[in-house]
Design an enzyme around this catalytic site. Sequence first.
Site: not given
Ligand code: PEP
Ligand code: MG
Length: 759
Positions: A366, A509, A608, A679
């Site tokens: 992140h 989200r 995902e 995304c």
């Molecule tokens: C992903 O998993 O690709 C996503 C967009 O969510 P995050 O990166 O916040 O887990």
């Molecule tokens: Mg994700």
Amino acid sequence: MSTMIHRLQSIIQEVGRSPDTQHALDLIAGRLIKDLVANACTIFLATNTEPPVLVLKASYGLNPENINQVQRRFGEGLIGVVAERAEPINLVNATEHKNFILVPDSGETSFPIYLGVPIVSHRKVLGVIAIQRAENAFNEDDEAFLATLAAQLATSIEHVESQGRFKLIGETKSEPTTHIVKGVAGSPGMAIGEAIVLNRGVKLESVPDKKVTDQAPELRSFNDAIRKVHDDLTDQADRMRGALPEEECALFVAYAQMLNSGSLIDDTHKRIGEGNWAPASWRDTVEDHACVFDQMEDEYLAERANDIRDLGRRVLRKLMLEQSPYIDFPDRTVLVGDEITATDLADVPLECLCAILSAHGSGSSHVAILAHALGIPAVMGMSNLPVKQMDGLQVIVDGYGGFAYVDPNRKLLTEYEKYLREEEEIEKDLLCLKNEPAITTDNHRISLYVNSGLMADHTPSLRSGAEGVGLYRTEIPFQIRDRFPSEEEQYHIYRNVLETFNGMPVVLRTLDVGGDKPLSYFPIKEANPFLGWRGVRITLDHPEIFVTQVRAMMRANIGQNNLQILLPMISGQSELEDSLKLIHRVKDEIEDELGEPLQMPQIGAMIEVPSAVYQIEDICSLVDFVSIGTNDLTQYLLAVDRNNENVAELFSSLHPAVLKAMCQIVEGAAKSGTPVSVCGEMAGDPLGVMALLGMKIESLSMSVGSLLKAKKVIKTFSLVELESMLAEAILMTDPAHVRELYASKLDQRELGGLIRAGK
Ligand code: PEP
Ligand code: MG
């Protein structure tokens, strides 16, 4: 067995404290002679040349003049055989082996019993350790001991090598280098700036070195800290006297005495005198003293090492209280740390922050995503980053290639200054695209949205021509607080985004914590957090959190009507049904309160988790849209932890298996006409954009820094050619070949500058 572990640990600890590789190797040779009762020990290390050559670096029992002189090619001599085969050799009559070569003047003939093991790291043979005896064959235990040591040493040697190059204190500073520290690309871009090592308070091992010219204030603050801790300990002893037996109270008195022991204080004064600041001088003194106790076989005495470290932390806490928490950040700050977290970014004024270097974490962690959102380069998983020695050094950061130069020489600086100028030119060119629609050369319109989660993103997002927010990660405002935000606080946050992007879709989200996204005030301890309690699994178990959040979202949407709600980590239909029930309940509640109907926002599911790929049609029957999270989908399909630098090279959203899964999602969703967007980070990678368009995906959401690059790619190619590239890519077996395919197509259009440094 336990003594073997004890011996191994004590060797590794000593090696870890070695000032340089030579010292470490001499130490190992000496210890092996003693621990394995051997007559000779030689250590060869491989050069970085092509082909590599093995050079004798340390020896015990042989003539020292041979050091750095004796060389072996891979395959040559017994050493060369061990290196070439990358496996141990255990011989009772080495001198008769066909590969045996006598080292001149070594006296080797007298030691026929031979055990050689390779030192291997990340598939590369770094060297060979060989030990010899005059008699008594090496048994299985000896072999296992040496192999275990070599495996652990591989990491230590790499580490000591890179740390040894950056001695700032106590020795003359090394010359500027061309030494490259590799990691994995976290966020693209380049920067030249000054390293600032974040000092996170009270962990002794994370205190960085800092050069000081005025030693008097350091000595003063150190002496004050010692005095204060000493007073605290005697006070504690007095207070405890009534409650604890005298014996236990004696511990506090003993601590106080230990603290006043001349050597702890004198050694620290000496280090300060050599030019390091008080906290780092204290760190080294404590570690030296603790290690002496660590080595002791007697358990009671070995335990004293913990007492010293405990004292160390107490003094450090006092020292740190005196240091101002606010660093004077240079204009071009490169934030450096063992593990930079999302909240660390908040400590640096954003206008000063120009890059991030982190020893741990991977490209899809992140903090990397946040760096991407802020448009600054980041390199993660740099396990050999000499963090403690870097404060104040100049660094070049290459976020495309995933590496950095620490303390670079003039030649490298000139080269990268040129790249930076070229990068600025590319960016200037891209800015012209801001108000143009993203249309392929054969007239297919693609919608481009931004991923967000910080207020700071909004203005640049609007400026770069985003058509809305494709993913708002609500966990970020949750993470920067010390408790769950109230419904009212959330209302204001969501209202702000919905209003800023007035008239454009905004996808909020629901809370996606767990896995690698912790909340300090809601700790979750699990053996496998990525396979555990995360995303919608938590919010369904805590409907009060979910309902509060959805209420805040829906209230914020009143009069705006641009809200869409996205549910993370959906792994089955029932999670979706349960979430929808709660969302409808919230809608009914608010309608009752208002006394008027509320517009139902569109609801989407993130795809995902692999199970969602295979249930795509069922999922689509329940939602208005789906959004593919390529970060997690790649992680779960390839079984590669997105934060683990050891497997970061295996993480590729361009892997043919991932591409096939995405094609399946698109086909499944098309049956019900459900819109599909993407995304994950892949949507912002120029090569990823090419692949996704080839699948006929028409909606992409990405970090703001990637938006214009993506638009450039879209405007360069036709959908027809991207479809045929995808057909070719999907037949490949190796993700590296897929990358090469797309990169070569970009190069043919002279757009290589979008994925690497310079034009
Ligand atoms: C992903 O998993 O690709 C996503 C967009 O969510 P995050 O990166 O916040 O887990
Ligand atoms: Mg994700």
